[in-house]
Scaffold this active site. Structure first.
Site, PDB file in Angstrom:
ATOM      1  N   PRO A 263       0.815  -1.218   0.000  1.00 37.57           N
ATOM      2  CA  PRO A 263       0.000   0.000   0.000  1.00 37.57           C
ATOM      3  C   PRO A 263       0.850   1.271   0.000  1.00 37.57           C
ATOM      4  O   PRO A 263       0.373   2.339  -0.388  1.00 37.57           O
ATOM      5  CB  PRO A 263      -0.812  -0.096   1.306  1.00 37.57           C
ATOM      6  CG  PRO A 263      -0.764  -1.528   1.707  1.00 37.57           C
ATOM      7  CD  PRO A 263       0.537  -2.064   1.180  1.00 37.57           C
TER       8      PRO A 263
ATOM      9  N   GLU B 203      -0.287  -8.380   8.223  1.00 37.57           N
ATOM     10  CA  GLU B 203      -0.286  -6.961   8.601  1.00 37.57           C
ATOM     11  C   GLU B 203       0.855  -6.199   7.954  1.00 37.57           C
ATOM     12  O   GLU B 203       0.831  -4.976   7.898  1.00 37.57           O
ATOM     13  CB  GLU B 203      -0.175  -6.818  10.123  1.00 37.57           C
ATOM     14  CG  GLU B 203      -1.028  -7.794  10.903  1.00 37.57           C
ATOM     15  CD  GLU B 203      -2.512  -7.529  10.743  1.00 37.57           C
ATOM     16  OE1 GLU B 203      -2.900  -6.357  10.751  1.00 37.57           O
ATOM     17  OE2 GLU B 203      -3.263  -8.507  10.595  1.00 37.57           O
TER      18      GLU B 203
ATOM     19  N   ARG C 109      -1.504  -8.121 -21.456  1.00 34.54           N
ATOM     20  CA  ARG C 109      -2.258  -7.753 -22.656  1.00 34.54           C
ATOM     21  C   ARG C 109      -1.485  -6.809 -23.575  1.00 34.54           C
ATOM     22  O   ARG C 109      -1.861  -6.632 -24.735  1.00 34.54           O
ATOM     23  CB  ARG C 109      -3.638  -7.188 -22.313  1.00 34.54           C
ATOM     24  CG  ARG C 109      -3.640  -5.875 -21.593  1.00 34.54           C
ATOM     25  CD  ARG C 109      -5.050  -5.428 -21.275  1.00 34.54           C
ATOM     26  NE  ARG C 109      -5.776  -4.916 -22.436  1.00 34.54           N
ATOM     27  CZ  ARG C 109      -5.510  -3.761 -23.055  1.00 34.54           C
ATOM     28  NH1 ARG C 109      -4.515  -2.990 -22.642  1.00 34.54           N
ATOM     29  NH2 ARG C 109      -6.221  -3.372 -24.088  1.00 34.54           N
TER      30      ARG C 109
ATOM     31  N   ASP D 150      -6.079   2.088 -26.951  1.00 34.28           N
ATOM     32  CA  ASP D 150      -6.696   2.126 -25.627  1.00 34.28           C
ATOM     33  C   ASP D 150      -6.915   3.562 -25.206  1.00 34.28           C
ATOM     34  O   ASP D 150      -6.040   4.403 -25.384  1.00 34.28           O
ATOM     35  CB  ASP D 150      -5.772   1.510 -24.568  1.00 34.28           C
ATOM     36  CG  ASP D 150      -5.795   0.016 -24.622  1.00 34.28           C
ATOM     37  OD1 ASP D 150      -6.690  -0.539 -25.282  1.00 34.28           O
ATOM     38  OD2 ASP D 150      -4.921  -0.593 -23.992  1.00 34.28           O
TER      39      ASP D 150
HETATM   40  C1  9D3 Z   1      -2.357   0.459   5.093  1.00 36.92           C
HETATM   41  C2  9D3 Z   1      -2.759  -0.492   6.164  1.00 36.92           C
HETATM   42  N1  9D3 Z   1      -1.586  -1.078   6.885  1.00 36.92           N
HETATM   43  C3  9D3 Z   1      -1.512  -0.396   8.178  1.00 36.92           C
HETATM   44  C4  9D3 Z   1      -1.196  -1.210   9.343  1.00 36.92           C
HETATM   45  C5  9D3 Z   1      -1.727  -2.523   7.057  1.00 36.92           C
HETATM   46  C6  9D3 Z   1      -1.901  -3.298   5.801  1.00 36.92           C
HETATM   47  C7  9D3 Z   1      -3.178  -3.550   5.321  1.00 36.92           C
HETATM   48  C8  9D3 Z   1      -3.353  -4.307   4.185  1.00 36.92           C
HETATM   49  C9  9D3 Z   1      -0.818  -3.791   5.133  1.00 36.92           C
HETATM   50  C10 9D3 Z   1      -1.013  -4.584   3.988  1.00 36.92           C
HETATM   51  C11 9D3 Z   1      -2.267  -4.831   3.531  1.00 36.92           C
HETATM   52  C12 9D3 Z   1      -2.483  -5.677   2.355  1.00 36.92           C
HETATM   53  N2  9D3 Z   1      -2.447  -4.917   1.090  1.00 36.92           N
HETATM   54  C13 9D3 Z   1      -1.448  -5.054   0.224  1.00 36.92           C
HETATM   55  O1  9D3 Z   1      -0.540  -5.818   0.489  1.00 36.92           O
HETATM   56  C14 9D3 Z   1      -1.436  -4.268  -0.979  1.00 36.92           C
HETATM   57  C15 9D3 Z   1      -2.337  -3.264  -1.473  1.00 36.92           C
HETATM   58  C16 9D3 Z   1      -3.532  -2.685  -0.933  1.00 36.92           C
HETATM   59  O2  9D3 Z   1      -4.027  -3.022   0.160  1.00 36.92           O
HETATM   60  N3  9D3 Z   1      -4.156  -1.706  -1.669  1.00 36.92           N
HETATM   61  C17 9D3 Z   1      -3.701  -1.293  -2.867  1.00 36.92           C
HETATM   62  N4  9D3 Z   1      -2.594  -1.774  -3.405  1.00 36.92           N
HETATM   63  C18 9D3 Z   1      -1.926  -2.754  -2.705  1.00 36.92           C
HETATM   64  S1  9D3 Z   1      -0.521  -3.494  -3.233  1.00 36.92           S
HETATM   65  C19 9D3 Z   1      -0.424  -4.457  -1.898  1.00 36.92           C
END
Ligand code: 9D3
Length: 256
Positions: free
Chosen positions: A89, A116, A153, A168
């Site tokens: 994220p 987590e 793709r 596209d």
């Molecule tokens: C942002 C939240 N984090 C704070 C403790 C914990 C967390 C939550 C969810 C850490 C990892 C995840 C799982 N998500 C991904 O690994 C992830 C992801 C996403 O949740 N949203 C958008 N793109 C991606 S790429 C990997």
């Protein structure tokens, strides 16, 4: 192209990659997809992949050893050095341009986090950290599949028509123009007369204008990056000043 996915949930990948275009791309040898369960590289009796965070706090953190071992084993086996993508994220946002860049590389390896989070030292393996958007998912598996789909793709031979990828809407930087098929009138909604006119020059201009209008109304931030002709700028200005911006498309069910 070889695309590998390091994950604790290899079963998640079976469905999406056994369908339609991606399946055909694999059958035709255009791409090879492999999932690797990094739990197989855990060295203790319990095959441990995570542990509690130093400093305290909730949740479990992915340990570095199994992921480093898995990456090193793949690099040795494939003989090529993969371009390593960590899905997180906190990563840079994935865009069509990112997909285009990745599609030029011979070997991608996605490290999918779950739980987590992961030990910070795992980041040192990555050539790039990528996110698919600002919402919280349960893991990096779906993001890795989304990114791989967008990359595959674009590989030569995957789309029937080699021009399709270039046409596209996102590659042109605009949203798609409105499209219609038969019947010419459906429940009181008529197909725009110009599309029935047979005048392909006029139709092309109309489509470009519709794409511009739609983009201006729905995603104005996309227009900022675009080079528009003076005629197109004039067209947009005229319509944005004279039209109710909410009322040009057929309305969505909930109003639009
Ligand atoms: C942002 C939240 N984090 C704070 C403790 C914990 C967390 C939550 C969810 C850490 C990892 C995840 C799982 N998500 C991904 O690994 C992830 C992801 C996403 O949740 N949203 C958008 N793109 C991606 S790429 C990997």
């Amino acid at each position: 192209m070889l695309i590998q996915f390091l994950t604790l949930f290899p079963e998640m990948f079976a469905g999406p990659f056994s369908c339609s275009m991606i399946k055909r791309a694999q059958e035709r040898g255009l791409v090879t997809l492999e999932t690797i369960n990094f739990r197989d590289y855990a060295e203790d009796r319990h095959r441990t992949v995570d542990d509690t965070p130093y400093g305290g706090g909730p949740g479990m953190i992915l340990k570095p050893e199994p992921i480093f071992k898995a990456v090193e084993a793949q690099t040795a086996k494939a003989g090529s050095k993969p371009y390593i993508i960590l899905t997180t994220p906190q990563g840079e946002p994935f865009h069509q341009q990112t997909a285009a860049e990745l599609s030029k590389l011979p070997h991608l390896l996605f490290i999918c986090g779950h739980y987590e989070g992961f030990d910070e030292r795992i980041r040192t393996l990555a050539d790039r950290e990528l996110s698919i958007g600002d919402y919280v998912l349960t893991g990096g598996e779906l993001p890795a599949m989304v990114m791989a789909d967008a990359v595959i793709r674009l590989l030569p031979g995957v789309l029937g028509d080699p021009q399709s990828a270039e046409q596209d809407s996102f590659s042109r930087g605009l949203l798609d123009y409105p499209q219609y098929t038969k019947p010419a009138e459906f429940r009181g909604m008529a197909v725009p007369a110009i599309l029935l006119s047979g005048d392909h020059g006029k139709i092309e201009v109309w489509r470009r204008q519709q794409a511009l209008l739609r983009t201006a109304r729905r995603r104005p931030e996309l227009l900022a990056d675009l080079e528009l002709s003076p005629a197109e700028r004039e067209f947009l200005e005229k319509h944005q000043l004279t039209l109710d911006p909410e009322k040009k498309d057929l309305p969505m069910k909930g109003g639009n």
